[in-house]
Design a protein around this motif. Structure first.
Motif, PDB file in Angstrom:
ATOM      1  N   ALA A  43      29.024  80.570   9.714  1.00  9.45           N
ATOM      2  CA  ALA A  43      29.918  80.989  10.651  1.00  9.45           C
ATOM      3  C   ALA A  43      29.916  82.367  11.130  1.00  9.45           C
ATOM      4  O   ALA A  43      30.249  83.036  12.306  1.00  9.45           O
ATOM      5  N   GLY A  46      28.712  82.903  14.514  1.00  3.09           N
ATOM      6  CA  GLY A  46      29.663  82.345  15.675  1.00  3.09           C
ATOM      7  C   GLY A  46      29.469  81.087  15.805  1.00  3.09           C
ATOM      8  O   GLY A  46      30.249  80.529  16.830  1.00  3.09           O
ATOM      9  N   VAL A  47      28.966  80.159  15.041  1.00  2.00           N
ATOM     10  CA  VAL A  47      28.761  78.710  15.215  1.00  2.00           C
ATOM     11  C   VAL A  47      30.018  77.844  14.605  1.00  2.00           C
ATOM     12  O   VAL A  47      30.068  78.035  13.253  1.00  2.00           O
ATOM     13  N   MET A  48      30.441  77.054  15.379  1.00  2.00           N
ATOM     14  CA  MET A  48      31.501  76.134  14.924  1.00  2.00           C
ATOM     15  C   MET A  48      30.910  74.759  14.521  1.00  2.00           C
ATOM     16  O   MET A  48      31.766  74.049  13.748  1.00  2.00           O
ATOM     17  N   SER A  49      30.127  74.458  15.476  1.00  2.97           N
ATOM     18  CA  SER A  49      29.635  73.046  15.286  1.00  2.97           C
ATOM     19  C   SER A  49      28.132  73.109  14.735  1.00  2.97           C
ATOM     20  O   SER A  49      27.662  73.609  15.673  1.00  2.97           O
ATOM     21  N   SER A  62      24.164  74.869  19.774  1.00  4.72           N
ATOM     22  CA  SER A  62      25.056  74.478  18.653  1.00  4.72           C
ATOM     23  C   SER A  62      25.688  73.016  18.980  1.00  4.72           C
ATOM     24  O   SER A  62      25.991  72.612  19.710  1.00  4.72           O
ATOM     25  N   ARG A  64      24.411  70.208  18.415  1.00 10.29           N
ATOM     26  CA  ARG A  64      23.656  68.970  18.973  1.00 10.29           C
ATOM     27  C   ARG A  64      22.357  69.200  18.462  1.00 10.29           C
ATOM     28  O   ARG A  64      21.749  70.147  18.221  1.00 10.29           O
TER      29      ARG A  64
END
Lengths: 78, 336
Positions: A43, A46-49, A62, A64
């Motif tokens: 996190a 800044g990555v949520m997925s 992110s 994928r």
């Protein structure tokens, strides 16, 4: 180059790591691949997925699993 | 029309055909006496496991397809454009589209908060996301009935909107660890604009991911359900969790709070409890507290928020669930 794979050890993260390794080999670039599994650290980018791909501390994708060709394009562009 | 709906409901959702088929295999194939306890447990187990996995796969596939239009980055943008109660309501509704487990709540919490979304909206989303999702609604309809399923959604959403709003009202921003606000905001997504082929692939991946993650919980849940169903005396259950015991909802909720399980694993337990005469409100309260709160998710949340906010969050959700439980119990005659 330094590549980080963000993800808590899921199947997709492994697939992305494999693709990144293949891409680096194809592009003839010397890379170091590191897996980041801690959710807070992930996190922190800044990555949520997940899975996320970080090249030289820059988030480039992110959520994928990029194909080896896609990673290669990113590697040679930088 | 009404008859057709009943028939579709019984065969597709409740899978009466499957129940009959399992009975036939056990009775004619294995010569079991279907009135015996063992046969009853075996029937409950086989029928529920197959039914839950069929429904789960179909539902996760459809929901993931819809969800592919709403990646977290887009959800965040949509929510950022609204304010007040509207934003909370939207957050609760978007939370229903996500079959997120509590493991993805930390990245979402940090991602939402660092982008400047108010705590109230983020918490509305965090409460609704594990609690209400479309798959659990259909399963509730399959195991109980549509009135209960729809009431569950409505009260779940109200709890999410109310809980989030209350947390916003208490102005607890200082109770969030400082690094959360300083986290960078990354916007590397496709805004939900991907091809149909990618959506289908995504939905298929989600099914395999989620089935991998929950299969054990489902088996354990159905196992416990089967045990309750045939081996635990009704008098014991009635004496501890029965409708007329004022503490039943309270006990069921508190017992469920630290437990970690998927809603799909808890449904068969709730089903067996209700068949044993436990109030619908008590069973739902247990289910809600198991899914909305759990020890692992609290430990994770503790890393990003300080203790007072964590305690308030747990407190609001627990009290909310207890209230909902008593409401459902007192309205049982309207639901069944």
């Amino acid at each position: 180059m330094h590549i980080k794979i963000l993800g808590s050890g899921c199947q997709k993260c492994l697939a992305l790591a494999d693709n990144a390794r293949a891409a680096a080999k194809a592009a003839g670039i010397d890379v170091e691949i590191e897996k980041v599994t801690d959710v807070v650290a992930i996190a922190g980018y800044g990555v949520m997925s997940t899975p996320g791909l970080v090249i030289d501390e820059k988030v480039v994708s992110s959520g994928r699993v990029l194909t080896a060709a896609e990673v290669e394009a990113l590697l040679t562009r930088v | 029309m009404g008859e057709l709906f009943t028939w579709l409901n019984d065969q597709l959702l409740r899978m009466q055909w499957l129940s009959d088929f399992v009975t036939w295999v056990l009775a004619d194939g294995f010569g079991l006496d279907m009135t015996s306890r063992v046969a009853g447990s075996v029937h409950f187990f086989i029928y529920d496991v197959i039914k839950i996995f069929i429904l789960l796969s179909v539902l996760i596939f459809s929901i993931s397809y819809v969800q592919s239009y709403f990646p977290p980055e887009r959800t965040r943008r949509i929510l950022g454009q609204r304010q007040g109660l509207g934003a909370n309501t939207l957050a609760a509704l978007l939370g229903t589209l996500t079959p997120f487990c509590s493991c993805s709540s930390i990245p979402l919490f940090i991602g939402f908060t660092s982008a400047g979304l108010p705590l109230s909206v983020t918490f509305s989303f965090l409460i609704s996301s594990p609690l209400v999702d479309l798959a659990s609604v259909i399963l509730l309809a399959s195991i109980f009935n549509w009135t209960i399923a729809l009431s569950y959604v409505v009260v779940g959403l109200i709890l999410a909107v109310f809980g989030g709003t209350l947390i916003g009202y208490l102005r607890l921003e200082k109770q969030v660890e400082g690094f959360v606000f300083q986290s960078p905001v990354s916007d590397h997504d496709n805004d939900g604009q991907i091809s149909r082929r990618e959506r289908l692939a995504y939905a298929r991946d989600q099914v395999s991911d989620i089935v991998h993650r929950v299969w054990l919980y489902v088996l354990v849940g159905v196992g416990i359900g089967a045990a309750i169903h045939n081996w635990i005396p009704e008098s014991f259950i009635a004496a501890t969790l029965g409708q007329d015991r004022w503490w039943s909802v309270f006990v069921a909720t508190i017992a469920g709070v630290p437990m970690y399980a998927d809603i799909f694993g808890t449904l068969p337990i709730a089903e067996a409890l209700v068949q044993k005469g436990v109030g619908v409100g008590t069973a739902l309260a247990f289910m809600m507290s198991v899914t909305a709160l759990s020890l692992p998710s609290m430990i994770m949340l503790k890393r990003v928020v300080k203790l007072p906010l964590l305690a308030i969050f747990i407190g609001i959700v627990t009290v909310g669930i207890i209230v909902i439980g008593y409401l459902f119990n007192s309205a049982t005659h309207l639901l069944i």
